[in-house]
Design a protein around this motif. Structure first.
Motif, PDB file in Angstrom:
ATOM      1  N   ASN A 126      -4.683  10.569   7.423  1.00  0.00           N
ATOM      2  CA  ASN A 126      -4.588  10.587   8.960  1.00  0.00           C
ATOM      3  C   ASN A 126      -3.647   9.455   9.424  1.00  0.00           C
ATOM      4  N   ALA A 127      -3.239   9.538  10.399  1.00  0.00           N
ATOM      5  CA  ALA A 127      -2.145   8.752  11.140  1.00  0.00           C
ATOM      6  C   ALA A 127      -2.612   7.287  11.120  1.00  0.00           C
ATOM      7  N   GLU A 128      -3.741   6.849  11.278  1.00  0.00           N
ATOM      8  CA  GLU A 128      -4.357   5.446  10.999  1.00  0.00           C
ATOM      9  C   GLU A 128      -3.904   5.042   9.718  1.00  0.00           C
ATOM     10  N   THR A 129      -4.299   5.659   8.687  1.00  0.00           N
ATOM     11  CA  THR A 129      -4.085   5.297   7.349  1.00  0.00           C
ATOM     12  C   THR A 129      -2.597   5.002   6.996  1.00  0.00           C
ATOM     13  N   LYS A 130      -1.842   6.027   7.537  1.00  0.00           N
ATOM     14  CA  LYS A 130      -0.407   5.942   7.251  1.00  0.00           C
ATOM     15  C   LYS A 130       0.235   4.615   8.111  1.00  0.00           C
ATOM     16  N   SER A 170       0.161   1.464   6.026  1.00  0.00           N
ATOM     17  CA  SER A 170       0.956   1.787   4.592  1.00  0.00           C
ATOM     18  C   SER A 170       2.186   0.985   4.603  1.00  0.00           C
ATOM     19  N   ASP A 171       2.731   0.609   3.518  1.00  0.00           N
ATOM     20  CA  ASP A 171       3.954   0.213   3.455  1.00  0.00           C
ATOM     21  C   ASP A 171       4.931   1.264   3.041  1.00  0.00           C
ATOM     22  N   ILE A 172       4.416   2.399   2.274  1.00  0.00           N
ATOM     23  CA  ILE A 172       4.968   3.376   2.192  1.00  0.00           C
ATOM     24  C   ILE A 172       4.288   4.617   2.058  1.00  0.00           C
ATOM     25  N   PHE A 200      -3.286   2.317  -4.006  1.00  0.00           N
ATOM     26  CA  PHE A 200      -2.804   3.637  -3.617  1.00  0.00           C
ATOM     27  C   PHE A 200      -3.853   4.208  -2.975  1.00  0.00           C
ATOM     28  N   ALA A 201      -3.629   4.999  -1.735  1.00  0.00           N
ATOM     29  CA  ALA A 201      -4.445   5.593  -1.352  1.00  0.00           C
ATOM     30  C   ALA A 201      -4.238   7.038  -0.715  1.00  0.00           C
ATOM     31  N   ILE A 254       0.958  -1.115   0.172  1.00  0.00           N
ATOM     32  CA  ILE A 254       0.118  -0.049   0.069  1.00  0.00           C
ATOM     33  C   ILE A 254       0.965   1.230   0.067  1.00  0.00           C
ATOM     34  N   ALA A 255       0.730   2.164  -1.004  1.00  0.00           N
ATOM     35  CA  ALA A 255       1.232   3.265  -1.034  1.00  0.00           C
ATOM     36  C   ALA A 255       0.438   4.340  -0.865  1.00  0.00           C
ATOM     37  N   THR A 256       0.567   5.379   0.244  1.00  0.00           N
ATOM     38  CA  THR A 256      -0.297   6.217   0.690  1.00  0.00           C
ATOM     39  C   THR A 256       0.392   7.626   0.465  1.00  0.00           C
ATOM     40  N   TYR A 257      -0.606   8.643   0.134  1.00  0.00           N
ATOM     41  CA  TYR A 257      -0.185  10.147  -0.065  1.00  0.00           C
ATOM     42  C   TYR A 257      -0.044  10.615   1.611  1.00  0.00           C
ATOM     43  N   ILE A 258       0.910  11.260   1.737  1.00  0.00           N
ATOM     44  CA  ILE A 258       1.045  11.836   3.055  1.00  0.00           C
ATOM     45  C   ILE A 258       0.032  12.692   3.724  1.00  0.00           C
ATOM     46  N   ASN A 259      -0.942  13.462   2.761  1.00  0.00           N
ATOM     47  CA  ASN A 259      -2.105  14.118   3.368  1.00  0.00           C
ATOM     48  C   ASN A 259      -3.239  13.309   3.543  1.00  0.00           C
TER      49      ASN A 259
END
Length: 142
Positions: free
Chosen positions: A8-12, A15-17, A39-40, A1-6
């Protein structure tokens, strides 16, 4: 899972990156092509990255309400009223906005573009107009 920095902390935490709009394309290109990628949380940024990288991704059905608020009718009207204006957009914008944009880039890339462009004549600078005005970066605003 790649996550855009903008997000919440729970989503981050799940995430893998974590990526930014400045480094997302480079990071997506560096990931193994044989591993499925989610991608999220921004589908618009994800769709833009799929187009730029040629990489298929599963996109989280989320978006930035600020970037979805732009009216194509209003943008078209502004461009018609200001034929020398340049539309610049963040890749979180919806595809129709990106298709009209003269330049697409991260927040810092947008700011750099405005600062260096000689023919700047925008009636509004989408999300960061106030910030640019404070820095006296908008030139020839009519």
């Amino acid at each position: 899972i790649a996550t855009y920095i903008n997000c919440n902390a729970e989503t981050k935490a799940e995430s893998d990156i974590i990526v930014t709009s400045s480094n997302a394309e480079t990071i997506i290109n560096a990931l193994p092509k044989d591993v499925p990628l989610i991608f999220a949380p921004d589908k618009n940024l994800g769709r833009y990255l799929m187009k730029k990288t040629g990489r298929e991704m599963i996109l989280w059905d989320g978006s930035c309400i600020v970037h979805e608020a732009f009216s194509m009718e209003r943008i078209a009207k502004q461009l018609a009223e200001h034929p020398d204006a340049k539309l610049i957009a963040h890749p979180e914008s919806e595809t129709p906005v990106l298709d009209l944009a003269h330049f697409i880039g991260s927040t810092s890339a947008l700011l750099n573009y405005v600062e260096k462009d000689e023919l700047w004549d925008l009636p509004a600078f989408l999300k960061h107009g106030k910030r640019l005005n404070e820095g006296n970066l908008i030139k020839n605003l009519k």
